[in-house]
Structures are given as structure tokens and as C-alpha cells.
Design a protein around this motif. Structure first.
Motif, short mmCIF file in Angstrom:
data_model
loop_
_atom_site.label_atom_id
_atom_site.label_comp_id
_atom_site.label_asym_id
_atom_site.label_seq_id
_atom_site.Cartn_x
_atom_site.Cartn_y
_atom_site.Cartn_z
N TRP A 104 0.85 -1.20 0.00
CA TRP A 104 0.00 0.00 0.00
C TRP A 104 0.88 1.25 0.00
O TRP A 104 0.56 2.25 0.64
N GLY A 105 1.97 1.22 -0.73
CA GLY A 105 2.96 2.29 -0.73
C GLY A 105 2.45 3.65 -1.14
O GLY A 105 2.99 4.68 -0.74
N ASP A 106 1.39 3.70 -1.95
CA ASP A 106 0.87 4.99 -2.41
C ASP A 106 -0.22 5.55 -1.50
O ASP A 106 -0.77 6.61 -1.76
N VAL A 107 -0.52 4.85 -0.41
CA VAL A 107 -1.56 5.27 0.53
C VAL A 107 -0.95 6.27 1.52
O VAL A 107 0.13 6.03 2.05
N PRO A 108 -1.65 7.39 1.77
CA PRO A 108 -1.11 8.35 2.74
C PRO A 108 -1.03 7.78 4.15
O PRO A 108 -1.89 7.00 4.57
N ARG A 109 0.00 8.18 4.85
CA ARG A 109 0.18 7.77 6.25
C ARG A 109 -0.33 8.87 7.17
O ARG A 109 -0.24 10.05 6.85
N GLU A 110 -0.85 8.45 8.30
CA GLU A 110 -1.33 9.38 9.32
C GLU A 110 -0.24 9.53 10.37
O GLU A 110 0.32 8.53 10.83
N ASP A 111 0.04 10.75 10.76
CA ASP A 111 1.02 11.00 11.81
C ASP A 111 0.29 11.04 13.14
O ASP A 111 -0.52 11.93 13.39
N ILE A 112 0.55 10.05 13.99
CA ILE A 112 -0.10 10.00 15.30
C ILE A 112 0.91 10.09 16.43
O ILE A 112 0.59 9.83 17.59
N ALA A 113 2.13 10.49 16.10
CA ALA A 113 3.19 10.56 17.11
C ALA A 113 2.80 11.46 18.27
O ALA A 113 3.06 11.13 19.43
#
Length: 118
Positions: A104-113
Motif C-alpha cells: 500500500w505504498g501509495d496510501v497516505p500515512r497518518e502521523d499519530i506521534a
């Protein structure tokens, strides 16, 4: 509970059991299965089970039904279905093999840090 709150709950539960490399993929508009995938891993069968168990217990504490949990006994790839959030808890070796992040490399990641206090 909103999707964002649910994914933070799941990620925090995993983090509480020292899950490694927690990644959140925003699947909205991409997959009909879930809005978010949370991906993490443990370094042993027992840790993988502890992570999955903690996610389930914390979901129940806020009256979220776990739709299903698969792979718990084998503890190689445990799927915890919370509805709009699906958590993939891998054993480290299996995570390297299946490499969902690449799939799923083209899927945006969510930053939850920030929500995890990191």
C-alpha cells in the motif's frame, strides 16, 4: 467514537505493550474494508498476543465491539477488526515478509506521534 479516536486508541494500546514501528495508513476512498489500517509488530509470539489482547481489552472498555480477531493462536499475523479501523499485529519476521507498507505504498500515512506522546 470517531475513526481518528479509534485508531489512536488502537495505536496507544499497541504502544502500551511495546509494539514496534507503528504505522497508520489512511485507507479512506481506497479500500471498502476500513478507513484506517494500523500496522505494527512484536518480537515474539507472546508479545504479538499481548498487543492484540490489549487492543481488544481497551476497545471493550469504551464499548467498541471487536468484529473479529484472526490469527491469535498462531501469533504470526493477528488481525483485529474494529470496524472502520483494522489493526495488523505482525510477528517481526512475518511483517518483513508480507510488507503491507510496500503493498500500500501509495496510501497516505497518518502521523499519530503527538497522540502517542512521541
Amino acid at each position: 467514537m470517531k475513526d481518528r479516536e479509534l485508531l489512536v486508541l488502537a495505536a496507544r494500546a499497541a504502544d502500551d505493550k511495546r509494539a514496534e514501528d507503528i504505522v497508520v495508513l489512511n485507507m479512506q476512498g481506497i479500500s471498502p474494508l476500513a478507513d484506517y489500517f494500523v500496522i505494527c509488530h512484536g518480537n515474539s509470539d507472546k508479545q504479538v498476543q499481548a498487543i492484540a489482547r490489549e487492543i481488544k481489552e481497551q476497545a471493550h472498555e469504551v464499548q467498541i465491539d471487536v468484529k473479529r480477531m484472526e490469527g491469535f493462536e498462531e501469533a504470526r499475523w493477528v488481525l483485529v477488526d474494529l470496524g472502520d479501523v483494522v489493526v495488523h499485529v505482525f510477528h517481526k519476521d512475518e511483517r518483513d515478509y508480507y510488507n503491507l507498507e510496500r503493498l500500500w505504498g501509495d496510501v497516505p500515512r497518518e502521523d499519530i506521534a503527538e497522540e502517542l506522546g512521541q
